[in-house]
Structure formats: structure tokens, C-alpha cells
Design a protein around this motif. Sequence first.
Motif, PDB file in Angstrom:
ATOM      1  N   GLY A 157       5.610   7.164 -16.998  1.00  0.00           N
ATOM      2  CA  GLY A 157       4.937   8.296 -16.552  1.00  0.00           C
ATOM      3  C   GLY A 157       4.640   8.499 -15.085  1.00  0.00           C
ATOM      4  N   GLY A 158       3.989   7.786 -14.428  1.00  0.00           N
ATOM      5  CA  GLY A 158       2.998   7.914 -13.251  1.00  0.00           C
ATOM      6  C   GLY A 158       3.978   7.461 -12.092  1.00  0.00           C
ATOM      7  N   THR A 159       3.683   7.388 -10.920  1.00  0.00           N
ATOM      8  CA  THR A 159       4.059   7.554  -9.514  1.00  0.00           C
ATOM      9  C   THR A 159       2.742   6.314  -8.589  1.00  0.00           C
ATOM     10  OG1 THR A 159       4.798   9.366  -9.693  1.00  0.00           O
ATOM     11  CG2 THR A 159       4.611   8.885  -7.246  1.00  0.00           C
ATOM     12  N   VAL A 160       3.267   5.457  -7.915  1.00  0.00           N
ATOM     13  CA  VAL A 160       2.613   4.866  -6.989  1.00  0.00           C
ATOM     14  C   VAL A 160       3.085   5.253  -5.512  1.00  0.00           C
ATOM     15  CG1 VAL A 160       1.717   2.748  -6.681  1.00  0.00           C
ATOM     16  CG2 VAL A 160       2.144   3.035  -8.529  1.00  0.00           C
ATOM     17  N   ILE A 161       2.563   5.411  -4.753  1.00  0.00           N
ATOM     18  CA  ILE A 161       2.517   5.658  -3.381  1.00  0.00           C
ATOM     19  C   ILE A 161       2.118   5.070  -2.348  1.00  0.00           C
ATOM     20  CG2 ILE A 161       2.104   7.757  -1.337  1.00  0.00           C
ATOM     21  CD1 ILE A 161       2.119   9.403  -3.522  1.00  0.00           C
ATOM     22  N   GLY A 162       3.072   4.095  -1.892  1.00  0.00           N
ATOM     23  CA  GLY A 162       2.282   2.763  -1.213  1.00  0.00           C
ATOM     24  C   GLY A 162       2.683   3.528   1.192  1.00  0.00           C
ATOM     25  N   VAL A 163       1.335   3.563   1.498  1.00  0.00           N
ATOM     26  CA  VAL A 163       1.476   4.097   2.965  1.00  0.00           C
ATOM     27  C   VAL A 163       1.376   3.008   3.730  1.00  0.00           C
ATOM     28  CG1 VAL A 163       0.781   6.044   4.344  1.00  0.00           C
ATOM     29  CG2 VAL A 163       0.912   6.220   2.103  1.00  0.00           C
ATOM     30  N   ASP A 164       1.956   2.561   4.889  1.00  0.00           N
ATOM     31  CA  ASP A 164       2.022   1.421   5.549  1.00  0.00           C
ATOM     32  C   ASP A 164       2.965   2.015   7.014  1.00  0.00           C
ATOM     33  OD1 ASP A 164       0.580  -1.548   5.876  1.00  0.00           O
ATOM     34  OD2 ASP A 164       2.151  -0.769   7.375  1.00  0.00           O
ATOM     35  N   VAL A 205       7.164   3.605  -7.957  1.00  0.00           N
ATOM     36  CA  VAL A 205       6.565   3.057  -6.287  1.00  0.00           C
ATOM     37  C   VAL A 205       7.983   3.938  -5.434  1.00  0.00           C
ATOM     38  CG1 VAL A 205       6.544   0.919  -4.920  1.00  0.00           C
ATOM     39  CG2 VAL A 205       5.583   0.887  -7.261  1.00  0.00           C
ATOM     40  N   ASP A 206       6.781   4.365  -4.701  1.00  0.00           N
ATOM     41  CA  ASP A 206       7.498   4.940  -3.040  1.00  0.00           C
ATOM     42  C   ASP A 206       6.845   4.455  -2.260  1.00  0.00           C
ATOM     43  OD1 ASP A 206       8.135   6.735  -1.642  1.00  0.00           O
ATOM     44  OD2 ASP A 206       7.519   9.300  -2.537  1.00  0.00           O
ATOM     45  N   VAL A 207       7.592   4.134  -1.057  1.00  0.00           N
ATOM     46  CA  VAL A 207       7.004   3.407  -0.346  1.00  0.00           C
ATOM     47  C   VAL A 207       6.614   4.027   0.441  1.00  0.00           C
ATOM     48  CG1 VAL A 207       6.871   1.510   1.013  1.00  0.00           C
ATOM     49  CG2 VAL A 207       7.012   1.141  -1.078  1.00  0.00           C
ATOM     50  N   ARG A 208       6.303   4.807   1.626  1.00  0.00           N
ATOM     51  CA  ARG A 208       6.520   6.154   2.529  1.00  0.00           C
ATOM     52  C   ARG A 208       5.415   5.162   4.580  1.00  0.00           C
ATOM     53  NH1 ARG A 208       4.280  11.582  -0.559  1.00  0.00           N
ATOM     54  NH2 ARG A 208       5.956  11.234  -1.862  1.00  0.00           N
ATOM     55  N   GLU A 209       6.199   5.314   5.202  1.00  0.00           N
ATOM     56  CA  GLU A 209       5.737   5.335   6.336  1.00  0.00           C
ATOM     57  C   GLU A 209       4.548   6.106   6.941  1.00  0.00           C
ATOM     58  OE1 GLU A 209       7.930   4.437  11.268  1.00  0.00           O
ATOM     59  OE2 GLU A 209       8.852   4.427   9.583  1.00  0.00           O
ATOM     60  N   GLY A 210       3.792   5.671   7.046  1.00  0.00           N
ATOM     61  CA  GLY A 210       2.369   6.626   8.008  1.00  0.00           C
ATOM     62  C   GLY A 210       1.860   6.014   8.079  1.00  0.00           C
ATOM     63  N   ASP A 211       0.962   6.349   9.366  1.00  0.00           N
ATOM     64  CA  ASP A 211      -0.742   6.261   9.886  1.00  0.00           C
ATOM     65  C   ASP A 211      -1.614   6.686   8.785  1.00  0.00           C
ATOM     66  OD1 ASP A 211      -2.468   6.225  11.424  1.00  0.00           O
ATOM     67  OD2 ASP A 211      -1.771   5.115  12.539  1.00  0.00           O
ATOM     68  N   HIS A 269      -4.704   7.225   9.199  1.00  0.00           N
ATOM     69  CA  HIS A 269      -4.985   8.548  10.073  1.00  0.00           C
ATOM     70  C   HIS A 269      -4.132  10.414  10.068  1.00  0.00           C
ATOM     71  CE1 HIS A 269      -6.526   4.916  12.607  1.00  0.00           C
ATOM     72  NE2 HIS A 269      -7.600   5.819  12.529  1.00  0.00           N
ATOM     73  N   ALA A 270      -3.265   9.707   9.480  1.00  0.00           N
ATOM     74  CA  ALA A 270      -2.346  11.438   8.846  1.00  0.00           C
ATOM     75  C   ALA A 270      -1.668  10.900   8.045  1.00  0.00           C
ATOM     76  CB  ALA A 270      -1.494  11.855  10.463  1.00  0.00           C
ATOM     77  N   LEU A 271      -2.027  10.840   6.578  1.00  0.00           N
ATOM     78  CA  LEU A 271      -1.522  10.132   5.557  1.00  0.00           C
ATOM     79  C   LEU A 271      -0.280  10.763   5.372  1.00  0.00           C
ATOM     80  CD1 LEU A 271      -4.150   9.171   3.044  1.00  0.00           C
ATOM     81  CD2 LEU A 271      -2.900   7.709   4.485  1.00  0.00           C
ATOM     82  N   PRO A 272       0.618  10.917   4.892  1.00  0.00           N
ATOM     83  CA  PRO A 272       1.998  11.443   4.673  1.00  0.00           C
ATOM     84  C   PRO A 272       2.249  11.896   3.190  1.00  0.00           C
ATOM     85  CG  PRO A 272       2.702   9.110   4.480  1.00  0.00           C
ATOM     86  CD  PRO A 272       1.029   8.795   4.801  1.00  0.00           C
ATOM     87  N   VAL A 273       1.026  12.551   2.762  1.00  0.00           N
ATOM     88  CA  VAL A 273       1.139  12.807   1.007  1.00  0.00           C
ATOM     89  C   VAL A 273       0.557  14.618   0.703  1.00  0.00           C
ATOM     90  CG1 VAL A 273       0.626  10.588   0.267  1.00  0.00           C
ATOM     91  CG2 VAL A 273      -0.844  12.011   0.691  1.00  0.00           C
ATOM     92  N   GLU A 274       0.733  15.414   0.480  1.00  0.00           N
ATOM     93  CA  GLU A 274       0.669  16.679   0.028  1.00  0.00           C
ATOM     94  C   GLU A 274      -1.369  16.350  -0.249  1.00  0.00           C
ATOM     95  OE1 GLU A 274       1.724  19.472   0.732  1.00  0.00           O
ATOM     96  OE2 GLU A 274       3.657  18.455   1.889  1.00  0.00           O
ATOM     97  N   PRO A 275      -1.707  17.295   0.289  1.00  0.00           N
ATOM     98  CA  PRO A 275      -3.718  17.987  -0.397  1.00  0.00           C
ATOM     99  C   PRO A 275      -3.754  17.790  -2.036  1.00  0.00           C
ATOM    100  CG  PRO A 275      -3.419  19.060   1.142  1.00  0.00           C
ATOM    101  CD  PRO A 275      -1.284  18.642   0.797  1.00  0.00           C
ATOM    102  N   GLY A 276      -4.566  17.086  -2.011  1.00  0.00           N
ATOM    103  CA  GLY A 276      -4.636  17.084  -3.841  1.00  0.00           C
ATOM    104  C   GLY A 276      -3.249  15.734  -4.352  1.00  0.00           C
ATOM    105  N   THR A 277      -2.470  15.164  -3.964  1.00  0.00           N
ATOM    106  CA  THR A 277      -1.716  14.916  -4.647  1.00  0.00           C
ATOM    107  C   THR A 277      -2.195  13.026  -5.340  1.00  0.00           C
ATOM    108  OG1 THR A 277       0.266  14.673  -3.020  1.00  0.00           O
ATOM    109  CG2 THR A 277       0.718  12.941  -4.305  1.00  0.00           C
ATOM    110  N   ALA A 278      -3.115  12.443  -4.923  1.00  0.00           N
ATOM    111  CA  ALA A 278      -3.713  11.272  -5.909  1.00  0.00           C
ATOM    112  C   ALA A 278      -4.804  11.466  -6.716  1.00  0.00           C
ATOM    113  CB  ALA A 278      -4.363  10.026  -5.397  1.00  0.00           C
ATOM    114  N   ASP A 279      -4.748  10.919  -8.278  1.00  0.00           N
ATOM    115  CA  ASP A 279      -5.448  10.631  -9.309  1.00  0.00           C
ATOM    116  C   ASP A 279      -6.356   9.628  -8.621  1.00  0.00           C
ATOM    117  OD1 ASP A 279      -4.633  12.874 -11.374  1.00  0.00           O
ATOM    118  OD2 ASP A 279      -3.061  11.553 -10.897  1.00  0.00           O
TER     119      ASP A 279
END
Length: 257
Positions: free
Chosen positions: A65-72, A91-97, A99-109
Motif C-alpha cells: 500500500g505504500g510508494t517508494v520514489i527514487g530520484v537521480d 517503486v517509482d524511479v524518476r529522473e531529476g536533480d 535541487h529541483a525534485l520531481p515530486v509534488e509538494p507535501g508528497t512524502a511521509d
Amino acid sequence: MPTTLGTPSPDQAAYMLRAAADGASRAYKQQLLDLLDVRPGHTVLDVGCGPGTDLPSLAERVGDGGTVIGVDRDPAMLDRARQRTAHLPVVDVREGDAHALPVEPGTADRARIDRVLMHVADPEGVLAQLRTATRHGALIGLAEPDWDTLVVDAEDLDTSRAFTRYTASEVVRNATIGRGLARHASRAGFAVEAVLATTPVFRDFADADHMLGLGRNMQRAIGEGRIDAARGRQWFTSLSEGPFFASFTLVTVVCSR
């Protein structure tokens, strides 16, 4: 005397996976995971996830029921991370810096950033991004070395000191970020909950050469005229000839949003 010292610069993904498999690394990573108190259903953000070293363990904690977002930002790292987690639908792997994270505000617990701030252009800017990306009440885990604490035992103490000074001043962008983690986190608006320090110890010369770049960085220091060539090469050779010891301090900070 050889013209090239030590092992060549390693493939970065392979380097990170090998580093994570080290006993000391496993211990602090497990400690950080426990302190973050990741629970089923959580959304967890791993900034600078590299080849996905820690994504499977996070996925296990969040459950179906959870989500893991990996950014690199490195395409090669992202490819390895996606390969390692292809069997993990959470697991959701996303390309991003960072300094400018590719996630919506207030996303992560929960959020973590492990040995990444020492490389970035603006550590406090990255922490500000983490604050935006996390929810109120979230826990954030930070882990960084303090390269000013690197010590390498050798009879030629002056050359060892010259080498460690060079590493801290020229090789690592933010070499003392570890000692400043709590201060930077507080400035970013987080409440610091815990500060811990561990001391990885290297007793195998070949392993230390690979992981700490003893030969590579000595060659660079010689090339820049920071250390005498004959003395630097003799120092490096002597390290392999007897009992070996090197260590540094790694600082872990857990804070809340």
C-alpha cells in the motif's frame, strides 16, 4: 616507480553497490532505516538513489500500500535502479536533480538523502527542496561523511596529512558537510531529533584503495604539484607492505518536518 597509482576510477554504479555492501555501510544504513520508522502505506522519497541500492529495503517496509520514489539525475544510475526494482511495483524511479525534485509538494511521509549533499552545489537548497516535498510531521534522514576526519596510518605522517588535507580541500566539493548536517537541517526549518556518528574502519589496503581513492587521489595531488612525486609514490607503496588502517567519521541526522 609506476606512473599510475592504485586502481583506476571505478564505474560509479558498481562503486556505490560495493560501498553499500561493506559491513560498516550496512550497519549505518540499517540504523538510519530504523530511525526513520518507515511503516506500511508510507510514501518514501530517496534523493540521489543511485543504482537503487536502498530502494528494495524501503519497498519492503512500505508494503503493497505504500510508494517508494527514487530520484537521480544520472541516466546510467537510473537504468541500474530500474533494473534492480523491476519486480517491485511500489517503486517509482524518476529522473531529476536534487535541487529541483520531481515530486509534488507535501508528497512524502519519509525522506532520506545518503552521501549526496557532499557533492551538490547548494546543500541548503537541496534541504529546502526536501522540506517542500515532505508532509507536516514527516521524518527526514541525512547521512554524510566528514572528510576532514579521514586518517590513513603511515610512517610518513607528513605525507599522510598532506594527502588527507588535499582530499578534503580539493577532491570533495563539500568535504565537511557531515559535521554541519544538524546546523544545515535547522536552517532549512527542520527540527533535529537525533545526531549520531559512526566510524567506518578499513583494514584491507586494496579495499581502501578502491573505496577511498588512495592511489587515484595521490596521483592527482602529485600531478597538481601538491605532493612530491617520489615521496607520494613511496607513501602509497608503503601502505600495502604492512598492517593497514584508515578511517573517517560519518554523521547521521534524523529530523522532522
